[in-house]
Design an enzyme around this catalytic site. Structure first.
Site, mmCIF file in Angstrom:
data_model
loop_
_atom_site.group_PDB
_atom_site.id
_atom_site.type_symbol
_atom_site.label_atom_id
_atom_site.label_comp_id
_atom_site.label_asym_id
_atom_site.label_seq_id
_atom_site.Cartn_x
_atom_site.Cartn_y
_atom_site.Cartn_z
ATOM 1 N N SER A 38 -67.073 31.256 -31.974
ATOM 2 C CA SER A 38 -67.417 30.324 -30.899
ATOM 3 C C SER A 38 -67.907 31.074 -29.656
ATOM 4 O O SER A 38 -68.579 30.489 -28.803
ATOM 5 C CB SER A 38 -66.208 29.450 -30.543
ATOM 6 O OG SER A 38 -65.114 30.235 -30.122
ATOM 7 N N GLY A 39 -67.564 32.349 -29.555
ATOM 8 C CA GLY A 39 -68.035 33.139 -28.417
ATOM 9 C C GLY A 39 -66.939 33.601 -27.462
ATOM 10 O O GLY A 39 -67.237 34.066 -26.361
ATOM 11 N N SER A 108 -56.134 30.883 -31.671
ATOM 12 C CA SER A 108 -54.940 30.102 -31.291
ATOM 13 C C SER A 108 -55.169 28.604 -31.516
ATOM 14 O O SER A 108 -55.254 27.839 -30.563
ATOM 15 C CB SER A 108 -54.526 30.397 -29.845
ATOM 16 O OG SER A 108 -55.595 30.352 -28.931
#
Lengths: 205, 205
Positions: A38-39, A108
């Site tokens: 996602s970056g 997470s």
């Protein structure tokens, strides 16, 4: 286990405020959550670079320096993933108590994990950044071919494919990172984050 | 477990040298070993105070901030004691890679434990301080009544009583801490340690 604790107590060691005065900053934990690819680490690295130029002292924690060291004896079972995040949060707290700004980049994926991290670190010091990149985009990027392996069943429990990602309910920042203008994204993040890092010596009087 | 590692690699994050330049110091791990009540944490606290006055940026790790956090799920079995030291060494390495001088105060009674810590941290960066206070003196001090409990069998595996302490073979510093003149002891330690912490910007060119 606490009751077995036989350490000596020594209250003269330098505390968080001494360290924050030294570094002229307030310590916080900036916690990046989001899918694989996602970056998160890219954004954390760019943010660190800009903060460093502005004379803030930071530390990045990500899979690269955590899974190869403190957490090398953990696997990807649910139990170990929770212990992974617990240790990361405790390490972050040690750094934060040393006056340092933490940039933590970890998938997470569950509310339970992030809630635990927030409780360990303390709600006021936990700044959650949700890197909201859709699964299709992450899967298309797939820089290490992990999504492909997960689709093929080679990797089990892969977040987004065979394990859930629960979007955070009330993040401090949401980054839309689908077609990012990274410079602009970092600027918008700094506008939100810099006031949190501002050290006011008057509060020490 | 390393082979299961699915993290992304990002080599643009600020490294140890950037952090050492920022703090104008060389990062090292100063590792205090010795019996319970030998004076490890007291000396580490005094050393930190003096180093802080000299503008060095340090972090103390001891039972107080480690056993209550990152290592709270460990006990005092041999296996857990080793894992305790392993995690401490890995946390120290993270701090050291952030340019910070570590002062670690742990009994770390065996050569095996200290050797493991030294290997994780790296031989050049591991400065071993043996706080050489005789058992009789430590037992007389007994600030928390632990020796008494160990003699009475209430605490098992207590170093010096029911578990061995192996003196380090070639420590960087030996402190005779029986009847200490603490100010003079710290001064002698600084004479040995300060050259190790001196940052030479010429080496970055």
């Amino acid at each position: 286990m606490i009751e077995n604790n036989i350490h000596t107590v020594f209250d003269k060691i330098k505390g968080r405020q001494d360290k924050e005065v030294f570094l002229k900053q307030k310590a916080k934990v900036i916690w990046f959550t989001g899918l694989s690819a996602s970056g998160k680490t890219t954004l954390a690295g760019m943010l660190e670079k800009r903060l460093f130029e502005l004379n803030y002292f930071c530390q990045i924690l990500d899979g690269d320096n955590v899974r190869s060291g403190i957490n090398k004896n953990l696997n990807f079972t649910n139990k170990d993933r929770l212990e992974n995040i617990r240790r990361i949060a405790e390490v972050s707290k040690l750094f934060m108590n040393c006056g340092i700004i933490l940039l933590c980049a970890f998938i997470s994926p569950t509310n339970e994990m992030r809630q635990m991290a927030k409780e360990i670190i303390g709600e006021d010091d936990f700044l959650e950044v949700f890197v909201d990149t859709p699964l299709e985009v992450c899967e298309q990027r797939d820089p290490k071919g992990l999504y492909k392996k997960a689709r093929g069943g080679e990797i089990k429990n892969f977040t987004g494919i065979s394990a859930p990602f629960e979007p955070p309910e009330n993040p401090f920042i949401v980054v839309n990172n689908t077609n990012p203008n990274l410079e602009e994204t970092i600027k918008q993040m700094l506008i939100k984050i810099l006031p949190e890092l501002k050290f006011d010596p008057l509060t020490t009087l």
